[in-house]
Every structure is written in structure tokens, then in C-alpha cells.
Write an enzyme that holds these catalytic residues in place. Structure first.
Site, PDB file in Angstrom:
ATOM      1  N   TRP A 182      11.739   3.841  -4.472  1.00  0.00           N
ATOM      2  CA  TRP A 182      11.036   5.130  -4.493  1.00  0.00           C
ATOM      3  C   TRP A 182      11.406   5.931  -5.731  1.00  0.00           C
ATOM      4  CZ3 TRP A 182      13.345   3.040  -0.134  1.00  0.00           C
ATOM      5  CH2 TRP A 182      12.463   2.649   0.873  1.00  0.00           C
ATOM      6  N   ARG A 223       5.819  11.056  -5.841  1.00  0.00           N
ATOM      7  CA  ARG A 223       6.527   9.996  -6.578  1.00  0.00           C
ATOM      8  C   ARG A 223       6.526  10.324  -8.063  1.00  0.00           C
ATOM      9  NH1 ARG A 223       5.977   5.013  -3.233  1.00  0.00           N
ATOM     10  NH2 ARG A 223       6.408   5.864  -1.177  1.00  0.00           N
ATOM     11  N   GLN A 251       0.632  10.111   3.239  1.00  0.00           N
ATOM     12  CA  GLN A 251       1.008   8.984   4.086  1.00  0.00           C
ATOM     13  C   GLN A 251       0.868   9.392   5.545  1.00  0.00           C
ATOM     14  OE1 GLN A 251       5.059   7.743   3.226  1.00  0.00           O
ATOM     15  NE2 GLN A 251       4.341   6.255   1.703  1.00  0.00           N
ATOM     16  N   VAL A 268      14.233  -0.769   8.708  1.00  0.00           N
ATOM     17  CA  VAL A 268      13.717  -1.620   9.798  1.00  0.00           C
ATOM     18  C   VAL A 268      14.322  -3.016   9.705  1.00  0.00           C
ATOM     19  CG1 VAL A 268      11.519  -0.460  10.279  1.00  0.00           C
ATOM     20  CG2 VAL A 268      11.674  -2.053   8.355  1.00  0.00           C
ATOM     21  N   ALA A 319       8.353   1.188  13.811  1.00  0.00           N
ATOM     22  CA  ALA A 319       7.912   2.259  12.913  1.00  0.00           C
ATOM     23  C   ALA A 319       6.916   1.661  11.924  1.00  0.00           C
ATOM     24  CB  ALA A 319       9.100   2.853  12.166  1.00  0.00           C
TER      25      ALA A 319
END
Ligand code: DAH
Length: 369
Positions: free
Chosen positions: A181, A226, A240, A283, A337
Site C-alpha cells: 500500500w 494511495r 472500496q 487473512v 473478510a
């Protein structure tokens, strides 16, 4: 008595001719025809008079009464006409001529200045109708799909702590995963908590879990930022939608079933989906979901770069380290998620080829939605 009537008559007629306004005329009417007027008193008093007098005076008094009433009506008309002419005279020079050269009052019999509109012969002005931005429409559509599947919609801050954007999501300081990111940092003094513009909506997973106990089912729409050069598929600000479901007994099958249903509702019931392994620090396992290309149906074309598949989102089972961070016991609770880029959904749905179109405020583009 007859002389009295004559006197009333000559006074009334004299005065009437000099009246200038409706108001004065009304005072006159009260004076000569009202309940307390001399004429009315005479007519009332007749009942107690001998028959002879009643006949003679009565006839003259009634005659005078109808004369005065008639004169009153005529004077009223005359005064109204006079007022109208004065208004018209005052409007001279303000009269607006229609493009035909004919004053519109001639067509409608009403001076346009009295209507308060410039020219009634012109076509009406169209009132521009507003509409929702395509991104707003897409946010609502996607949220509606998840609401129908039992999710709640929540929103969170765009200026975020490093803690929520990275650390609590299992991305420690200086960990190379941060490179995924490109981050816009907020200037803070040394020693202060580091602050940034959120790079994804995932920090809301932590904020939601911190203040609730399972079961949790939320979707989070919102802006993310970003530090990136813009091109046809990248913007420094975009939207998002994050999703999170935590409960007892949630498995990867729930993730697949939920996201498959979502893809079918957004892109059509005939859609196929493909899940492949991917890496996201928060995750385990992590997956990427793709749908079969709606342009070529899977045979390969420009949109899907010849692969037949289009990647639409990242997802996974919530990492045990993330659950522990918010004091959820990973031995009891599990969850899934997901996160998706909203403009990408609109681009695929409508065949938009450049993400920059969404925020360059070109009405020719925006009016199409
Ligand atoms: N936050 C990720 C990104 O911005 C997307 C994402 C991937 C969100 C996997 C998730 C997830 O919740 O499980 O690239």
C-alpha cells in the site's frame, strides 16, 4: 318629509360626482344607504305613520333608494376602470415585446407585466434534473445486495491511525507487507502516533470488532487514498467496499457462497466464479476471486487480457492474530473478510475504460448514468 328626501337626493348626487376612490365610495354608501342613514331611518319610521303619508312618502323614498343604489353601482364600475387605466399607464415602457413583434398581451388579453412573467409566448425553460454520481449509485447497489444477505452498513474515518490501517491488521512497522500500500502519511511530530490517509477500508474491521461481540456482519463503503501515479486503472483516491463476517462455525464455504451470490446479483445470474490463493497479511488463507468474462464468455478477449477471467476482489479467512488483537478467541470464533474496488465494478459493468473519468467532473460522462 318630501323636502327632506329631495335634500338627501341632491346632497348624495353632488357628493358622488366628486368621489375619487373605492374607499371614498364605500364611505358614501354607508352615509346614504347604510343602516343609520337618514333614508333608512325614514323608511323604518313609515310603519307608524298614517296611511296617506305612508303611501306618498314610501313611494318616493323607495324610488330614491333604488336611484342611489344604481348610481353607486355605476360609480363603482367607473372607479375600477380608472384604476386599471392608471396601472396600465404606469406600465408603459416596461411592456415586453415577444419575438414575433406582437406584445403578448394582445394575444392573451392580459398585460404580461401583471402576470409577472417576461413573455408567455416563449417556450418554457427546461429545469435540469440532478442525478446521483455513478459511484454513489454503485455504493448503494452493492450495499443493498449485502443488506439483503444480512449485513449492516457502517462507515469509518478516512484519516486513520497507523494502528488500524496496518498494525492491528497484522502488518507491523517496517514489515515489507506495507509495500503493498503506497501510503499518504500525515505530518506528525516525532513521538506522536503515526497518522495517515487510509489506504483501504480494512481498518474498519478492527474498529467494528473492538466495539461489538460476535456475530458480526458488516459492509463498509468509503474513500481510500494511495500515493500513486494516476493512469487509466489507478487513481490516488478511489472507493472500496469492505466486508466482514465473524461468528461461530464460519468456514471458507460461507465466504465462497456469499461472494458467489454477490457476483451473480451484480453481474448476472449466469456468472461463474473462480477462487485462487492470494496473500493479504490479515487473512489466512487469502484468496482472490474472479468472474468469467462477461464480454467473451470465457474464450478470451481484450477486457480479460485473453484469460477468460476477470479478478474482482480480495478475500480470506480472518487471521487468528487479528481476532486475538480485538480479544476474540480464535478457538471459538472464525470469520471471513473481503475488499473490493468500487470503480472497478462500475468499469466492468458499464465498459468504462478510464477510472479518471469518474472524478474529472465531465458532465458528458456523468449524464450517461
Ligand atoms: N484491503 C485489501 C486491499 O486494499 C483488500 C482486501 C483483501 C480486503 C483481502 C480484505 C481481504 O478484507 O480479506 O488491497
Amino acid at each position: 318629509m318630501i323636502e327632506k328626501l329631495d335634500e338627501i337626493k341632491s346632497n348624495a348626487i353632488d357628493e358622488l360626482s366628486s368621489l375619487q376612490s373605492i374607499k371614498e365610495l364605500e364611505d358614501w354608501r354607508v352615509r346614504y344607504l347604510g343602516k343609520k342613514s337618514a333614508l333608512t331611518q325614514i323608511l323604518r319610521g313609515l310603519a307608524s305613520r298614517p296611511l296617506e303619508e305612508r303611501k306618498a312618502v314610501g313611494a318616493s323614498a323607495n324610488e330614491l333608494k333604488s336611484l342611489l343604489e344604481r348610481s353607486h353601482r355605476q360609480k363603482k364600475e367607473a372607479l375600477k376602470e380608472k384604476a386599471y387605466q392608471e396601472m396600465e399607464a404606469a406600465a408603459v415602457g416596461k411592456q415586453i415585446i415577444s419575438p414575433t413583434g406582437i406584445p403578448s398581451e394582445e394575444k392573451f388579453g392580459i398585460p404580461t407585466v401583471f402576470l409577472g412573467i417576461p413573455d408567455v409566448t416563449l417556450p418554457g425553460r427546461p429545469i435540469p434534473l440532478g442525478r446521483l454520481h455513478p459511484t454513489t449509485q454503485m455504493v448503494r447497489e452493492i450495499c443493498d445486495i449485502f443488506v439483503a444477505l444480512g449485513f449492516q452498513v457502517v462507515e469509518g474515518p478516512e484519516v486513520e491511525w497507523d494502528y488500524y490501517n496496518f498494525e492491528a491488521l497484522n502488518i507491523p512497522p517496517d514489515h515489507p507487507a506495507r509495500d503493498m500500500w503506497a501510503t499518504l502519511w500525515i505530518d506528525t511530530k516525532s513521538g506522536e502516533r503515526p497518522m495517515l490517509l487510509r489506504t483501504h477500508t480494512s481498518p474498519m474491521q478492527i474498529r467494528v470488532m473492538e466495539r461489538t461481540t460476535p456475530p458480526v456482519r458488516v459492509v463498509v463503503p468509503g474513500k481510500v487514498y494511495r500515493y500513486e501515479a494516476t493512469d487509466a486503472t489507478h487513481e490516488s483516491m478511489f472507493y472500496q467496499i469492505e466486508g466482514l463476517a465473524v461468528d461461530k462455525n464460519i468456514t471458507l464455504a460461507d465466504l465462497k457462497g456469499t461472494l458467489y451470490e454477490f457476483a451473480r446479483r451484480l453481474f448476472g445470474a449466469e456468472r461463474k466464479v473462480r477462487f485462487r490463493c492470494d496473500y493479504f497479511p490479515f487473512v489466512e488463507p487469502g484468496v482472490e476471486m474472479a468472474i468469467d468474462c462477461m464480454v467473451c464468455g470465457g474464450t478470451g478477449c481484450r477486457l480479460c487480457s485473453g484469460t477468460g477471467w476477470i479478478e474482482i476482489l480480495g478475500a480470506g479467512m480472518v487471521h487468528p492474530a487479528v481476532l486475538r488483537r480485538v480479544n476474540y478467541d480464535p478457538e471459538i470464533y472464525t470469520g471471513f473478510a473481503f475488499g473490493l474496488g468500487l470503480e472497478r465494478m462500475s468499469m466492468l459493468r458499464y465498459g468504462v475504460e478510464d477510472i479518471r473519468l469518474f472524478y474529472s467532473n465531465d458532465l458528458r460522462f456523468l449524464r450517461q448514468f
